[in-house]
Design an enzyme around this catalytic site. Structure first.
Site, PDB file in Angstrom:
ATOM      1  N   HIS A  72      39.619  39.566  51.147  1.00  0.00           N
ATOM      2  CA  HIS A  72      40.945  39.413  50.569  1.00  0.00           C
ATOM      3  C   HIS A  72      41.214  40.643  49.703  1.00  0.00           C
ATOM      4  O   HIS A  72      40.419  40.964  48.828  1.00  0.00           O
ATOM      5  CB  HIS A  72      40.984  38.142  49.714  1.00  0.00           C
ATOM      6  CG  HIS A  72      42.338  37.731  49.261  1.00  0.00           C
ATOM      7  ND1 HIS A  72      43.072  38.444  48.348  1.00  0.00           N
ATOM      8  CD2 HIS A  72      43.095  36.665  49.595  1.00  0.00           C
ATOM      9  CE1 HIS A  72      44.228  37.850  48.132  1.00  0.00           C
ATOM     10  NE2 HIS A  72      44.268  36.756  48.871  1.00  0.00           N
TER      11      HIS A  72
ATOM     12  N   HIS B 163      37.498  34.972  39.970  1.00  0.00           N
ATOM     13  CA  HIS B 163      37.809  36.266  39.399  1.00  0.00           C
ATOM     14  C   HIS B 163      37.784  36.220  37.873  1.00  0.00           C
ATOM     15  O   HIS B 163      38.117  35.206  37.268  1.00  0.00           O
ATOM     16  CB  HIS B 163      39.223  36.650  39.876  1.00  0.00           C
ATOM     17  CG  HIS B 163      39.666  38.019  39.489  1.00  0.00           C
ATOM     18  ND1 HIS B 163      38.895  39.140  39.621  1.00  0.00           N
ATOM     19  CD2 HIS B 163      40.853  38.452  38.979  1.00  0.00           C
ATOM     20  CE1 HIS B 163      39.557  40.188  39.226  1.00  0.00           C
ATOM     21  NE2 HIS B 163      40.750  39.810  38.811  1.00  0.00           N
TER      22      HIS B 163
ATOM     23  N   GLU C  91      47.136  37.528  33.043  1.00  0.00           N
ATOM     24  CA  GLU C  91      48.011  37.119  34.132  1.00  0.00           C
ATOM     25  C   GLU C  91      48.794  35.861  33.762  1.00  0.00           C
ATOM     26  O   GLU C  91      48.206  34.828  33.436  1.00  0.00           O
ATOM     27  CB  GLU C  91      47.180  36.821  35.391  1.00  0.00           C
ATOM     28  CG  GLU C  91      46.274  37.953  35.830  1.00  0.00           C
ATOM     29  CD  GLU C  91      45.310  37.526  36.929  1.00  0.00           C
ATOM     30  OE1 GLU C  91      45.377  36.359  37.370  1.00  0.00           O
ATOM     31  OE2 GLU C  91      44.478  38.360  37.350  1.00  0.00           O
TER      32      GLU C  91
ATOM     33  N   TYR D 119      51.365  27.271  45.923  1.00  0.00           N
ATOM     34  CA  TYR D 119      50.569  28.496  45.919  1.00  0.00           C
ATOM     35  C   TYR D 119      49.259  28.197  46.632  1.00  0.00           C
ATOM     36  O   TYR D 119      48.642  27.149  46.406  1.00  0.00           O
ATOM     37  CB  TYR D 119      50.332  28.948  44.481  1.00  0.00           C
ATOM     38  CG  TYR D 119      49.453  30.164  44.332  1.00  0.00           C
ATOM     39  CD1 TYR D 119      49.736  31.335  45.020  1.00  0.00           C
ATOM     40  CD2 TYR D 119      48.340  30.148  43.498  1.00  0.00           C
ATOM     41  CE1 TYR D 119      48.933  32.457  44.886  1.00  0.00           C
ATOM     42  CE2 TYR D 119      47.533  31.260  43.339  1.00  0.00           C
ATOM     43  CZ  TYR D 119      47.844  32.414  44.037  1.00  0.00           C
ATOM     44  OH  TYR D 119      47.043  33.521  43.902  1.00  0.00           O
TER      45      TYR D 119
ATOM     46  N   HIS E 152      46.229  33.082  32.382  1.00  0.00           N
ATOM     47  CA  HIS E 152      44.810  33.416  32.366  1.00  0.00           C
ATOM     48  C   HIS E 152      44.685  34.737  31.613  1.00  0.00           C
ATOM     49  O   HIS E 152      44.953  35.814  32.167  1.00  0.00           O
ATOM     50  CB  HIS E 152      44.255  33.547  33.788  1.00  0.00           C
ATOM     51  CG  HIS E 152      44.414  32.313  34.610  1.00  0.00           C
ATOM     52  ND1 HIS E 152      44.653  32.340  35.968  1.00  0.00           N
ATOM     53  CD2 HIS E 152      44.386  30.996  34.258  1.00  0.00           C
ATOM     54  CE1 HIS E 152      44.765  31.103  36.424  1.00  0.00           C
ATOM     55  NE2 HIS E 152      44.600  30.274  35.403  1.00  0.00           N
TER      56      HIS E 152
ATOM     57  N   HIS F 173      38.827  32.375  36.556  1.00  0.00           N
ATOM     58  CA  HIS F 173      39.783  31.550  37.284  1.00  0.00           C
ATOM     59  C   HIS F 173      39.621  31.796  38.772  1.00  0.00           C
ATOM     60  O   HIS F 173      38.822  32.629  39.204  1.00  0.00           O
ATOM     61  CB  HIS F 173      41.218  31.847  36.821  1.00  0.00           C
ATOM     62  CG  HIS F 173      41.634  33.286  36.991  1.00  0.00           C
ATOM     63  ND1 HIS F 173      41.264  34.272  36.114  1.00  0.00           N
ATOM     64  CD2 HIS F 173      42.380  33.902  37.944  1.00  0.00           C
ATOM     65  CE1 HIS F 173      41.765  35.433  36.512  1.00  0.00           C
ATOM     66  NE2 HIS F 173      42.439  35.231  37.623  1.00  0.00           N
TER      67      HIS F 173
END
Length: 459
Positions: free
Chosen positions: A313, A356, A362, A371, A389, A395
């Site tokens: 990704h 991550h 964010e 989402y 976050h 997260h």
């Protein structure tokens, strides 16, 4: 395209629904100019725009010439923002401003709470009282930096059920990126009108005056207030010449003025506070203009999504629509990122966004649908809500998403049932007191990661 008649309910005697019908009709007939950062020009009356000079001894049609500077005069040409406006009265013709109630609007520096390392999520804003317009409906979640130093950003939400009547707003502290989630907006600006529906964004530069009419009974959405350098399109690097947000898909208005001779309240946000003055005319009286400091709208579904066609990704930075650069290359004051409809085709790949921890902070919002890294539904990540976050907060996909994606058959998959976005910023986002104590703050957000079981073999 000049308008000298009223478009608001209080003066015409029309009902609110009739006024919305009129606004929808006007929005459906707007014309635009294409291109982000271009030198545009427009005149609502033939001959209103001077040729060969900016400030002639006598401006055409008895208008006043006025420059609006969005950057210092001596900034490099590539960064210089300014427009010349030819208006019925100069902006200098106004009475004294006095302090106004800030309502739910707050500005940096944010010092009501301590920066919070916890992952946080809110539901949509509660219903607002009848008669709440866009300006009164602004509600600040938090931000960083210092508006007085022109650094940092703020996250606002808005909820409204009334149009701004004989009322105009401008923000001296920063530019406003408006992200409608429910109900379209007709934005009357000094440069002419723009229409922004859910799925679009509107960018209002620092200092530009505007008024908001609703195209539906209720409107709701998000606003990023950027105190720093103006948003630009990100550099593409190895991507090459094309991709992501195309400059030609950003639409600028054509001139359209209000010739209104009656009291109009003008509200200015300055160094974090609201100030107001009552003019004897509408300041949206620009008959012609030229320059590059001007508003835009952009359809997020025109974003040219790029991604992996082999494995893994890509970092979500590849979904950046606009960026506000800082003095450090690649480190943005704030990025605006969109998770638009796209294909996922990676082989042997966990396709939702990965687990991550990030040096950036964010704030994510949802415009429609779901989402792909979060389960929706009541009490979850839903349109009109948002999550924060802060830097280095761990997260990623919730348990339900992880289990589903880990077991999924890896056939090509089209993600087309959601539209999410992110305001990503270099500094932590500190909450306002109203956001930290909000009734729609979800107390059990951490629970979405509970139940992620150990799979490593026991010793």
């Amino acid at each position: 395209m000049g308008q000298g008649t009223d478009s608001t309910t209080s003066r015409t005697g029309t009902s609110a629904e009739q006024a919305r019908d009129q606004a929808r009709g006007a929005a459906g007939h707007l014309t635009y100019q294409a291109g982000f950062g271009n030198e545009h020009s427009s005149e609502a009356e033939p001959g209103a725009l001077p040729l060969g000079r900016n400030s002639p001894q006598r401006a055409p049609l008895g208008l006043y010439a006025e420059q609006l500077s969005g950057s210092a005069f001596t900034e490099p040409r590539a960064h210089n923002r300014r427009s010349w406006l030819y208006r019925i009265r100069p902006s200098a013709a106004h009475p004294r401003f006095v302090r106004a109630d800030n309502g739910g609007l707050r500005s940096a520096p944010f010092q009501e709470t301590e920066p919070d390392p916890n992952r946080l999520r809110w539901g949509p804003l509660p219903r607002v009282p009848e008669g709440t317009d866009f300006l009164d409906g602004l509600w600040t979640l938090g931000g960083n930096g210092d508006a007085r130093q022109r650094s940092g950003m703020a996250v606002h939400l808005y909820a409204a059920n009334a149009s701004m009547t004989d009322r105009v707003f401008s923000d001296a502290d920063g530019e406003l990126l408006i992200v409608p989630e429910r109900g379209g907006l007709l934005l009357h600006t000094e440069f002419g009108p723009l229409s922004a529906a859910p799925g679009h964004v509107a960018l209002i530069p620092r200092g530009v005056r505007f008024r908001v009419e609703l195209l539906a009974e209720n409107a709701r959405g998000y606003v990023c207030e950027n105190y720093g350098r103006p948003f630009v399109l990100p550099d593409l690097g190895p991507i090459g010449a094309n991709g992501l947000a195309n400059a030609r898909d950003f639409l600028a208005p054509t001139a359209g003025y209000e010739d209104v001779e009656r009291p109009v309240e003008v509200v200015n946000k300055f160094c974090g506070n609201l100030w107001k003055a009552v003019y004897d005319h509408s300041p949206l009286d620009v008959v012609a203009w030229h320059g590059n400091h001007l508003p835009y709208i952009y359809d997020l579904r025109r974003f040219n999504v790029l991604g992996s066609i082999s494995y893994d990704h890509p970092d979500p930075s590849i979904f950046t629509v606009l960026t506000s650069p800082s003095d450090t290359p690649g480190l943005a004051g704030v990025d605006f990122v969109v998770f638009a409809p796209r294909w996922l085709v990676g082989e042997d790949t966990f396709r939702p966004p990965y687990f991550h921890r990030n040096v950036m902070s964010e704030y994510m919002g949802l415009i429609e649908g779901a989402y792909d890294a979060k389960a929706g539904g009541a009490g979850g990540f839903v349109p009109g809500g948002g999550s924060l976050h802060n830097m280095m907060s761990a997260h990623g996909p919730d348990r339900e998403t992880f289990e589903r994606a880990s077991a999924a058959e890896l056939a090509p998959q089209k993600i087309d049932d959601g539209l999410a976005f992110m305001f990503e910023t270099r500094w932590p986002v500190t909450l306002t007191g109203q956001a930290a104590g909000a009734a729609h703050l979800q107390a059990d957000y951490d629970a979405v990661w509970q139940g992620l079981e150990r799979h490593f073999p026991a010793p």
